[in-house]
Design a protein around this motif. Structure first.
Motif, PDB file in Angstrom:
ATOM      1  N   THR A  44      19.955  81.844  41.921  1.00  0.00           N
ATOM      2  CA  THR A  44      20.797  81.314  43.043  1.00  0.00           C
ATOM      3  C   THR A  44      19.996  80.965  44.092  1.00  0.00           C
ATOM      4  OG1 THR A  44      22.715  82.517  41.929  1.00  0.00           O
ATOM      5  CG2 THR A  44      22.828  81.583  44.338  1.00  0.00           C
ATOM      6  N   ALA A  45      19.332  81.728  44.657  1.00  0.00           N
ATOM      7  CA  ALA A  45      18.367  81.826  45.539  1.00  0.00           C
ATOM      8  C   ALA A  45      17.658  80.550  45.416  1.00  0.00           C
ATOM      9  CB  ALA A  45      17.644  83.072  46.005  1.00  0.00           C
ATOM     10  N   LEU A  46      16.867  80.315  44.389  1.00  0.00           N
ATOM     11  CA  LEU A  46      15.879  79.440  43.937  1.00  0.00           C
ATOM     12  C   LEU A  46      16.714  78.065  43.846  1.00  0.00           C
ATOM     13  CD1 LEU A  46      13.672  81.339  41.363  1.00  0.00           C
ATOM     14  CD2 LEU A  46      12.984  80.759  43.759  1.00  0.00           C
ATOM     15  N   HIS A  47      17.900  77.879  43.567  1.00  0.00           N
ATOM     16  CA  HIS A  47      18.528  76.699  43.239  1.00  0.00           C
ATOM     17  C   HIS A  47      18.975  76.168  44.386  1.00  0.00           C
ATOM     18  CE1 HIS A  47      20.874  73.545  41.007  1.00  0.00           C
ATOM     19  NE2 HIS A  47      21.884  74.240  41.616  1.00  0.00           N
ATOM     20  N   GLU A  48      19.511  77.188  45.370  1.00  0.00           N
ATOM     21  CA  GLU A  48      20.068  76.529  46.647  1.00  0.00           C
ATOM     22  C   GLU A  48      19.054  76.071  47.777  1.00  0.00           C
ATOM     23  OE1 GLU A  48      22.111  79.811  48.466  1.00  0.00           O
ATOM     24  OE2 GLU A  48      24.106  79.429  46.918  1.00  0.00           O
ATOM     25  N   PRO A  49      19.202  74.915  48.151  1.00  0.00           N
ATOM     26  CA  PRO A  49      18.275  74.367  49.073  1.00  0.00           C
ATOM     27  C   PRO A  49      18.102  75.419  50.341  1.00  0.00           C
ATOM     28  CG  PRO A  49      20.352  73.235  49.310  1.00  0.00           C
ATOM     29  CD  PRO A  49      20.329  74.209  48.068  1.00  0.00           C
ATOM     30  N   GLN A  70      20.519  86.674  38.158  1.00  0.00           N
ATOM     31  CA  GLN A  70      21.397  85.807  38.615  1.00  0.00           C
ATOM     32  C   GLN A  70      21.220  85.421  40.177  1.00  0.00           C
ATOM     33  OE1 GLN A  70      23.700  83.789  37.263  1.00  0.00           O
ATOM     34  NE2 GLN A  70      25.003  83.469  38.781  1.00  0.00           N
ATOM     35  N   ALA A  71      20.999  86.627  40.922  1.00  0.00           N
ATOM     36  CA  ALA A  71      20.907  86.416  42.416  1.00  0.00           C
ATOM     37  C   ALA A  71      19.517  85.677  42.594  1.00  0.00           C
ATOM     38  CB  ALA A  71      20.866  87.753  43.146  1.00  0.00           C
ATOM     39  N   ARG A  72      18.603  86.010  41.864  1.00  0.00           N
ATOM     40  CA  ARG A  72      17.089  84.939  42.165  1.00  0.00           C
ATOM     41  C   ARG A  72      17.245  83.684  41.724  1.00  0.00           C
ATOM     42  NH1 ARG A  72      11.706  86.200  38.494  1.00  0.00           N
ATOM     43  NH2 ARG A  72      10.472  84.733  39.201  1.00  0.00           N
ATOM     44  N   THR A  82      29.636  76.594  35.266  1.00  0.00           N
ATOM     45  CA  THR A  82      28.755  77.692  36.029  1.00  0.00           C
ATOM     46  C   THR A  82      29.100  77.797  37.318  1.00  0.00           C
ATOM     47  OG1 THR A  82      26.891  77.122  34.282  1.00  0.00           O
ATOM     48  CG2 THR A  82      26.322  78.353  36.285  1.00  0.00           C
ATOM     49  N   ARG A  83      29.493  76.671  38.131  1.00  0.00           N
ATOM     50  CA  ARG A  83      29.649  76.627  39.553  1.00  0.00           C
ATOM     51  C   ARG A  83      30.923  77.453  39.770  1.00  0.00           C
ATOM     52  NH1 ARG A  83      27.737  71.499  39.401  1.00  0.00           N
ATOM     53  NH2 ARG A  83      29.817  70.528  39.182  1.00  0.00           N
ATOM     54  N   ARG A  84      31.945  77.252  38.772  1.00  0.00           N
ATOM     55  CA  ARG A  84      33.241  77.688  39.123  1.00  0.00           C
ATOM     56  C   ARG A  84      33.538  79.064  38.400  1.00  0.00           C
ATOM     57  NH1 ARG A  84      37.388  74.212  40.229  1.00  0.00           N
ATOM     58  NH2 ARG A  84      38.506  76.101  40.555  1.00  0.00           N
ATOM     59  N   LEU A  85      32.934  79.521  37.050  1.00  0.00           N
ATOM     60  CA  LEU A  85      33.221  80.549  36.695  1.00  0.00           C
ATOM     61  C   LEU A  85      31.779  81.736  36.697  1.00  0.00           C
ATOM     62  CD1 LEU A  85      34.746  79.471  33.422  1.00  0.00           C
ATOM     63  CD2 LEU A  85      35.883  80.168  35.443  1.00  0.00           C
ATOM     64  N   GLY A  86      30.808  81.055  36.840  1.00  0.00           N
ATOM     65  CA  GLY A  86      29.599  81.915  36.867  1.00  0.00           C
ATOM     66  C   GLY A  86      28.949  81.800  35.354  1.00  0.00           C
ATOM     67  N   ARG A  87      27.516  82.217  35.348  1.00  0.00           N
ATOM     68  CA  ARG A  87      26.776  82.090  34.217  1.00  0.00           C
ATOM     69  C   ARG A  87      27.252  83.323  33.444  1.00  0.00           C
ATOM     70  NH1 ARG A  87      22.595  80.694  38.098  1.00  0.00           N
ATOM     71  NH2 ARG A  87      21.585  78.906  37.641  1.00  0.00           N
ATOM     72  N   PRO A 113      23.366  95.283  35.597  1.00  0.00           N
ATOM     73  CA  PRO A 113      22.739  95.187  37.163  1.00  0.00           C
ATOM     74  C   PRO A 113      21.754  94.419  36.982  1.00  0.00           C
ATOM     75  CG  PRO A 113      23.462  97.685  36.629  1.00  0.00           C
ATOM     76  CD  PRO A 113      23.416  96.951  35.422  1.00  0.00           C
ATOM     77  N   GLU A 114      20.863  94.493  35.973  1.00  0.00           N
ATOM     78  CA  GLU A 114      19.422  93.784  35.922  1.00  0.00           C
ATOM     79  C   GLU A 114      19.912  92.278  35.851  1.00  0.00           C
ATOM     80  OE1 GLU A 114      20.252  96.195  34.183  1.00  0.00           O
ATOM     81  OE2 GLU A 114      18.675  97.501  33.804  1.00  0.00           O
TER      82      GLU A 114
END
Length: 282
Positions: free
Chosen positions: A271-276, A267-269, A142-147, A261-262
């Motif tokens: 990522t924002a919640l996962h990153e400290p 995905q952006a949401r 997931t980190r290398r290729l994306g969800r 697009p949805e």
């Protein structure tokens, strides 16, 4: 957690069940009952507080069960991306149940694969091995290729699992496809579950999980029933062709969902919640 569950359900459980059945069916069934009793005991003695922060106080009036179920279904239906992923996962679960329902007839002699009972056990064990590998590798992938890539590739590998017995009766090729399909299943479970955990609100998680379980587990007896009727009326190989064709359709829906697009917004949401959060200066 997913790797542990996969190992227990698909890698440890079936061989252990075979050993217990050799000692007697009563022993095998009794051991299952003892296992459930042990799980109940573990829940009874578990300590800690598990009420969510959004839970009402002890004197507040709690909503009824029907209200909770209705709210859970409404939430899933309105969350289009999560709804689509939930539906394709349910369809894939039905296909998997169809595969499991007839693979023994196809694999064990005098079936086309001509396997012994022990070799069949190894074939099913390969499904668990792939599941553990896929679940363990999912965070790295997931980190290398994306969800998006992981979810689409996982469903594609599952289609290979279903199509392999329809195309060939070679034990090696079917076993390789089984490992690949198990890996895809494990990677899907981890990737989808982590996405769900990041974007579903805490107060809705239980109800969403209930709808998810109903969809995934509810499709399994339907898939097994369809497999049995198809094998009886047409052939066992027709079951694999039908399940693979349905899985290809599900793969198409998956690709359209994860490239929309949805999904990028979800995905952006996530990522924002996962990153400290960045450290604040003193």
């Amino acid at each position: 957690m997913t790797a542990t569950e996969t190992a227990a359900n698909e890698f440890i459980g079936p061989p252990l069940g075979g050993l217990l059945a050799a000692a007697g069916l009563a022993v095998a069934l009794g051991a299952g009952g003892v296992g459930y009793a042990g799980a109940l005991l573990a829940l009874a003695v578990m300590t800690g507080h598990y009420r969510s922060s959004g839970h009402p106080g002890p004197r507040a009036k709690l909503p009824g069960l029907r209200v909770d179920i209705r709210e859970g279904i409404r939430y899933v239906w309105q969350a289009r991306i999560l709804r689509s992923l939930l539906l394709v996962a349910g369809a894939a679960s039905g296909c998997w149940a169809a595969w499991m329902a007839v693979i023994a007839v196809y694999a064990i002699a005098p079936g086309p694969m001509n396997l012994s009972h022990a070799e069949y056990g190894l074939l099913i064990g390969a499904l668990g091995v792939g599941g553990v590998v896929g679940a363990s590798a999912a965070p790295f992938l997931t980190r290398r290729l994306g969800r998006r890539v992981v979810l689409a590739a996982s469903m594609a590998s599952f289609a290979v699992l279903l199509a392999a017995p329809a195309i060939t009766s070679s034990p090696r090729l079917v076993a390789a496809a089984t490992v690949l399909g198990g890996a895809g299943s494990g990677a899907w479970n981890v990737t989808y579950s982590s996405l769900r955990a990041l974007v579903v609100p805490d107060e809705m998680m239980g109800r969403y999980s209930g709808v998810s379980r109903l969809t995934s587990w509810g499709s399994m007896p339907l898939g097994a029933l369809a497999a049995g009727l198809t094998a009886e009326l047409v052939s066992v190989r027709a079951v694999f062709w039908g399940a693979a064709a349905l899985c290809v359709l599900v793969l198409t829906v998956t690709v359209r969902t994860v490239t929309s697009p949805e999904f990028r917004l979800v995905q952006a949401r996530a990522t924002a919640l996962h990153e400290p959060a960045p450290a604040q200066p003193h």
